[in-house]
Design an enzyme around this catalytic site. Structure first.
Site, PDB file in Angstrom:
ATOM      1  N   HIS A  90      -2.654   1.273   6.832  1.00  0.00           N
ATOM      2  CA  HIS A  90      -2.937   1.162   5.401  1.00  0.00           C
ATOM      3  C   HIS A  90      -3.110   2.566   4.820  1.00  0.00           C
ATOM      4  O   HIS A  90      -3.516   3.491   5.529  1.00  0.00           O
ATOM      5  CB  HIS A  90      -4.214   0.341   5.185  1.00  0.00           C
ATOM      6  CG  HIS A  90      -4.507   0.054   3.739  1.00  0.00           C
ATOM      7  ND1 HIS A  90      -3.771  -0.839   2.995  1.00  0.00           N
ATOM      8  CD2 HIS A  90      -5.452   0.551   2.902  1.00  0.00           C
ATOM      9  CE1 HIS A  90      -4.252  -0.890   1.762  1.00  0.00           C
ATOM     10  NE2 HIS A  90      -5.273  -0.051   1.677  1.00  0.00           N
ATOM     11  N   HIS A 119      -5.690   2.109  -4.437  1.00  0.00           N
ATOM     12  CA  HIS A 119      -4.810   1.543  -3.403  1.00  0.00           C
ATOM     13  C   HIS A 119      -4.386   0.132  -3.791  1.00  0.00           C
ATOM     14  O   HIS A 119      -4.968  -0.505  -4.676  1.00  0.00           O
ATOM     15  CB  HIS A 119      -5.507   1.543  -2.032  1.00  0.00           C
ATOM     16  CG  HIS A 119      -6.570   0.490  -1.877  1.00  0.00           C
ATOM     17  ND1 HIS A 119      -6.820  -0.156  -0.689  1.00  0.00           N
ATOM     18  CD2 HIS A 119      -7.452  -0.046  -2.777  1.00  0.00           C
ATOM     19  CE1 HIS A 119      -7.800  -1.026  -0.854  1.00  0.00           C
ATOM     20  NE2 HIS A 119      -8.198  -0.982  -2.090  1.00  0.00           N
ATOM     21  N   CYS A 133       0.812  -1.224   0.000  1.00  0.00           N
ATOM     22  CA  CYS A 133       0.000   0.000   0.000  1.00  0.00           C
ATOM     23  C   CYS A 133       0.843   1.271   0.000  1.00  0.00           C
ATOM     24  O   CYS A 133       0.651   2.169  -0.831  1.00  0.00           O
ATOM     25  CB  CYS A 133      -0.974  -0.012   1.173  1.00  0.00           C
ATOM     26  SG  CYS A 133      -0.205   0.115   2.815  1.00  0.00           S
TER      27      CYS A 133
END
Length: 343
Positions: free
Chosen positions: A306, A318, A258
């Site tokens: 994240h 993402h 990520c």
């Protein structure tokens, strides 16, 4: 004389009774064990557990990425410090050799002058104190010893800094290995849970993931709000990687985790971001709410574990988790921790 008789053998009827009793005990024990055993989780429960393990694996991945980045900087720092120590040692040795040559010359001419004896003392501070009180040295000689004293102190300091950096390097290397082991453990647990499902159940979960990824491809990007400058470049860079696989610890250009994706995307605009999501959550300025987000803003999720990049129209791009690819999803599909505007 005592008689020796063979013990009486059990009858066949007795053996049958004992065998039946043993079989009954085993059956009862098996039934009790089955009753006490935890029921096998269904597909939805397995998916929830797997998703939780993937979140934990991503947190471990972020820690791993952070340790790897720190290790890189520490190695560079250690190399520089070791080079400085080597150069400083050469400078000190040269000064010491100069003082030694002066002592040798004076010895050949009839003995070492008390001044030089003091200069070659193991305690330069003591020499300077005595020299000041007895006025036995010239200014030039005092300056030479002060320089040696200063250079020696600098050498000692650099050696201490190098030793501390090398010790930190060892600790960071150990942390790197521990974070990698934790990440791999979580992924292994997740895979073991998936393997516990039937082939039909696994196929259903894989189909759901595939539909989510395909849904990302069908998102209409033609109506996205315009973004200019570095943010605009970063958004386009991130969107260009849709379909690339998520790989733990990957920084691009063909696979990402990520924070690797957001770091790589902004690097294409000449902007340097920290390596991990939690650190990216501390750069730029805070955006109060999703309603005020602009394309290029970073959205940090799950308490800092994240990150995704806002692209407008309530969506983020993402790199989600192992087994998935870079995709576009609703920005509110995960718990938002903070939103940061980079430029």
């Amino acid at each position: 004389m005592a008689s020796h008789r063979r013990p009486k053998q059990p009858s066949r009827a007795r053996i049958s009774v004992l065998t039946a009793a043993a079989a009954t005990a085993v059956a009862i024990s098996a039934q009790a064990g089955a009753a006490n055993a935890a029921p096998k989780p269904n597909k939805d429960q397995v998916k929830a557990k797997v998703d939780k393990l993937y979140e934990e694996a991503e947190a471990a991945t972020e820690s791993y990425d952070g340790a790897k980045e720190k290790l890189k900087h520490l190695r560079e720092q250690a190399t520089q410090l070791q080079d400085q120590v080597a150069r400083q040692q050469a400078a000190v040795s040269k000064l010491e050799a100069g003082l030694g040559s002066l002592a040798a010359a004076q010895y050949r001419s009839g003995g070492i002058d008390p001044t030089v004896q003091l200069m070659l003392s193991s305690d330069p501070d003591d020499f300077l104190a005595k020299a000041a009180s007895t006025d036995q040295v010239s200014n030039q000689q005092a300056d030479a010893l002060r320089l040696l004293q200063e250079q020696q102190r600098r050498l000692d300091q650099q050696k201490a800094e190098a030793a501390a950096t090398l010790a930190e390097l060892d600790r960071t290397t150990a942390a790197l290995r521990a974070n990698k082991a934790e990440m791999q453990s979580r992924l292994h647990q997740a895979q073991s849970l998936l393997n516990s499902l039937t082939a039909q159940e696994r196929a259903a979960l894989e189909a759901a993931d595939a539909r989510a990824s395909r849904g990302s491809d069908r998102v209409d990007l033609s109506s996205l709000p315009p973004a200019s400058g570095a943010a605009g470049v970063a958004v386009q860079a991130a969107l260009s990687r849709r379909g690339d696989p998520y790989v733990s610890g990957a920084e691009g250009p063909s696979s990402f985790d990520c924070s690797g994706l957001t770091q790589w995307a902004y690097a294409q605009a000449g902007v340097s971001l920290p390596r991990i999501a939690s650190a990216q959550g501390g750069v730029g300025v805070r955006v109060p709410s999703l309603a005020q987000a602009q394309p290029g803003d970073l959205i940090i999720y799950y308490g800092g574990a994240h990150v995704g990049m806002y692209i407008g129209n309530g969506m983020v791009v993402h790199a989600p988790k192992p087994g998935r690819v870079v995709e576009v999803v609703s920005a509110s599909s995960m718990p938002i921790y903070t939103i940061r505007r980079i430029v």
